[in-house]
Design an enzyme around this catalytic site. Sequence first.
Site, PDB file in Angstrom:
ATOM      1  N   TYR A 136     -18.763 -19.342 -11.493  1.00 42.59           N
ATOM      2  CA  TYR A 136     -17.687 -18.425 -11.835  1.00 42.59           C
ATOM      3  C   TYR A 136     -16.702 -18.377 -10.673  1.00 42.59           C
ATOM      4  CZ  TYR A 136     -21.018 -17.010 -15.377  1.00 42.59           C
ATOM      5  OH  TYR A 136     -21.892 -17.032 -16.413  1.00 42.59           O
TER       6      TYR A 136
ATOM      7  N   ASN B 226     -15.657 -14.442 -25.060  1.00 44.09           N
ATOM      8  CA  ASN B 226     -15.366 -15.826 -25.413  1.00 44.09           C
ATOM      9  C   ASN B 226     -14.540 -15.957 -26.682  1.00 44.09           C
ATOM     10  OD1 ASN B 226     -15.304 -18.499 -25.874  1.00 44.09           O
ATOM     11  ND2 ASN B 226     -17.436 -18.847 -25.381  1.00 44.09           N
TER      12      ASN B 226
ATOM     13  N   CYS C 225     -18.994 -23.063 -22.640  1.00 43.12           N
ATOM     14  CA  CYS C 225     -19.148 -22.030 -21.615  1.00 43.12           C
ATOM     15  C   CYS C 225     -20.572 -21.934 -21.083  1.00 43.12           C
ATOM     16  CB  CYS C 225     -18.692 -20.681 -22.155  1.00 43.12           C
ATOM     17  SG  CYS C 225     -19.378 -20.263 -23.750  1.00 43.12           S
ATOM     18  N   HIS C 226     -21.435 -22.851 -21.481  1.00 43.44           N
ATOM     19  CA  HIS C 226     -22.820 -22.781 -21.000  1.00 43.44           C
ATOM     20  C   HIS C 226     -22.970 -23.565 -19.700  1.00 43.44           C
ATOM     21  CE1 HIS C 226     -22.456 -26.430 -23.432  1.00 43.44           C
ATOM     22  NE2 HIS C 226     -23.358 -26.939 -22.615  1.00 43.44           N
TER      23      HIS C 226
ATOM     24  N   GLU D 127     -28.644 -31.253 -21.507  1.00 44.55           N
ATOM     25  CA  GLU D 127     -27.634 -32.093 -20.861  1.00 44.55           C
ATOM     26  C   GLU D 127     -28.173 -32.729 -19.589  1.00 44.55           C
ATOM     27  OE1 GLU D 127     -23.954 -30.119 -20.328  1.00 44.55           O
ATOM     28  OE2 GLU D 127     -23.639 -29.832 -22.470  1.00 44.55           O
TER      29      GLU D 127
END
Length: 90
Positions: free
Chosen positions: A12, A36, A44-45, A71
């Site tokens: 962030y 969001n 946004c993860h 991922e």
Amino acid sequence: MKRIPEGKVTTYGIIAVELRGSVRAARAVGQALASNPAPVVIPCHRVVCSDGTVGGYCHGIDKKIELLIAEGIEIEHGRVKNLEKVLFRF
DNA sequence: CCCATGACTAATT
DNA sequence: AAATTAGCCATGG
């Protein structure tokens, strides 16, 4: 956020600097993601806290972790492992 | 306009 | 290394 490459994450604070030029806006950034505007469309993860803690996620923190792991990002005890490795700084 | 509230951070203890 | 404290910012009541 759309610039974050797959398999990488950012914090962030970093976004805050990129955006507002100050890490102090990190909190505000969180607010932005909290409300969001486009869930799913926006990845946004891939955003975690500067200390590696995952943070939160609209669809549930657990879901977020799964996505990250999917991922290729290692998570353990709610913390990102090898943060330095997968951290994307723009 | 004032106040409370967080997907935050950095510095102390 | 974990818990606290104190700034910081946008948003909503």
